[in-house]
Design a protein around this motif. Structure first.
Motif: not given
Length: 488
Positions: A94-103
């Motif tokens: 759930g870390y920001e880096v995971i979602w940001l990379t996904f986006a």
């Protein structure tokens, strides 16, 4: 024009040997750390976090096991060894880096499908790309300029990533061809130009703003935007120049690639695009909204009454690309690198565990206590502190954590030795964004690592050499430029 980015890379004999011996070496390292007594001042959890991270790092560098498999093992090993809890390890998803990379991959997919990124890349190349050198320099300059208006290294990576991919595609780079060094340099320059340019602009990342807040609170000296820029911009520019030449020496291009290019095919491809299509206009609108929201940052609150974070803006942009009538993507068309997301999970879990178990702080205290700072001249002390400030990102995955620990510590050292604390703390703050040596050390690194154009070892070697060049530039500046402008 067909992209060859996904072609499987052929390993060299040296890489094959590293791959063969990597697993037994990693197991040996883990066994040594596991069986050794816990050092004084370090918790058992800290020792095991070190064991898990160094073992994983060995496997990532040697590529004995796929990086995503290593990351899954890290998630299991952290709670199994007592370094971290299961909830903490699994919560990294759930870390920001995971979602940001996904986006970022969704945004890149939308830009690619629309053809807008291709149009932009072909235009830049046909207009300014007289040679491979000019293309590399052009992308470095763009990274430097957008640091003025976009206050996030990751946001700038999300902007430039699709452009880099399309430049690679425009030149039809084959990953098994010696000319792949062009793709390698584009990706590695994407990392280094992004992170290194950050140091020139105090507002280019929140950690630098935090650093000058510490300096003001602990020394009474208020560092203005212009004072920061005046001190740091020459250092940044010289470092970027050094980066360019070091890259050319490390990753040589064929002679034909270093001279003037035949842009006939590129210009023909650009002409074939004709006028902008509806999809291109939609992508341009979505991307413009994204850039404006990123650049506005806290101004959103004043104008709209709410503020979307960097990650929320990226997710909003991703959603817009999927919306009927507004967007242009379907889910199956989104080229999401799931193996990279899993790699990022394990990398961040291992890195954050180093911070939270106290290992990083423990190691820093030992370094400062052992070097005997009380007997050092200013230049020697400056050189030592700049080296630690720059390379401490190897232990600290968070720029904020490094800032919180390093800046007050350096100010304390300056006060204890009688030197001007600003002369040591401010240049050290210029090193906060020096996270260019390994993929786990920066979200920017993870985004570009997904191209497959460089190995962990290649990034590490290039990064270390460039940071050593920056370190030398800073040391020289301490007795020249910084004295001229009055901060030394």
């Amino acid at each position: 024009m067909e992209s060859t980015v996904k072609v499987k890379k052929v390993k060299s004999p040296f890489e094959l040997k590293m791959q063969f011996f990597g697993l037994p070496l990693a197991l040996l390292i883990f066994a040594i750390i596991y069986t050794m007594p816990t050092p004084e001042g370090l918790s058992y959890a800290g020792k095991m976090a070190l064991g898990v991270f160094v073992t994983a790092l060995t496997l990532w560098v040697t590529e004995s096991i796929p990086n995503y498999a290593v990351s899954l093992l890290v998630i299991v090993a952290l709670p199994l060894t007592g370094a971290w809890t299961e909830k903490q390890a699994m919560g990294v998803l759930g870390y920001e880096v995971i979602w940001l990379t996904f986006a970022a991959f969704i945004i890149a997919s939308g830009m690619e499908k629309s053809g807008l990124a291709k149009r932009m890349a072909l235009y830049l190349i046909s207009k300014f790309g007289k040679s491979v050198n000019s293309i590399l320099i052009l992308l470095i300059i763009i990274n430097f300029l957008i640091a003025f208006v976009v206050p996030s290294t990751t946001a700038r990576a999300a902007m430039m990533f699709p452009i880099v991919l399309l430049v690679v595609e425009a030149f039809e780079v084959n990953i098994n061809d010696p000319k792949n060094n062009f793709g390698k340099l584009l990706a590695l320059h994407g990392i280094q130009a992004n992170n290194l340019s950050t140091a020139a602009i105090v507002t280019a990342t929140s950690s630098q703003i935090l650093a000058i807040s510490f300096i003001k609170d602990l020394t009474g000296h208020e560092v203005s935007w212009m004072e920061w820029f005046l001190a740091s911009a020459p250092i940044t520019i010289l470092t970027l120049v050094s980066m360019f030449f070091i890259g050319k020496l490390l990753f040589k291009l064929p002679k034909s690639d270093s001279k003037t290019l035949d842009l006939g095919k590129i210009k023909d491809e650009y002409k074939k695009l004709g006028k902008m299509t509806i999809n291109e206009k939609k992508a341009l609108l979505i991307f413009t909204v994204t850039l404006v929201l990123w650049a506005m940052d806290s101004l959103q609150l004043k104008l709209f009454g709410f503020q979307l974070s960097l990650v929320m803006v990226a997710l909003l942009s991703s959603a817009l690309f999927f919306l009927p009538y507004v967007g242009i993507l379907k889910w199956k068309e989104a080229k999401i690198s799931w193996n990279l997301l899993i790699f990022a999970c394990g990398a961040y879990a291992g890195g954050v565990a180093l911070d939270e178990t106290g290992l990083a702080s423990w190691g820093l205290d030992i370094v400062f206590n052992k070097i005997g700072i009380e007997n050092m001249s200013f230049v020697v002390l400056f050189a030592v502190i700049m080296f630690i400030a720059s390379f401490s990102h190897i232990l600290f995955t968070s720029k904020t954590v490094r800032t919180i620990i390093l800046i007050p510590t350096i100010i304390g050292i300056a006060n204890a030795t009688g030197y001007n604390p600003v002369a040591l703390a401010l240049p050290a703050a210029f090193c906060i964004a020096d996270t260019i040596t390994l993929p786990p050390h920066s979200k920017v690194n993870l985004i570009y690592y997904g191209t497959g154009y460089f190995t962990v070892l290649e990034q590490m070697l290039y990064g270390i050499l460039v940071l050593l060049a920056k370190w030398a530039i800073l040391v020289i500046a301490s007795v020249t430029w910084f004295k001229i402008i009055g901060i030394a």
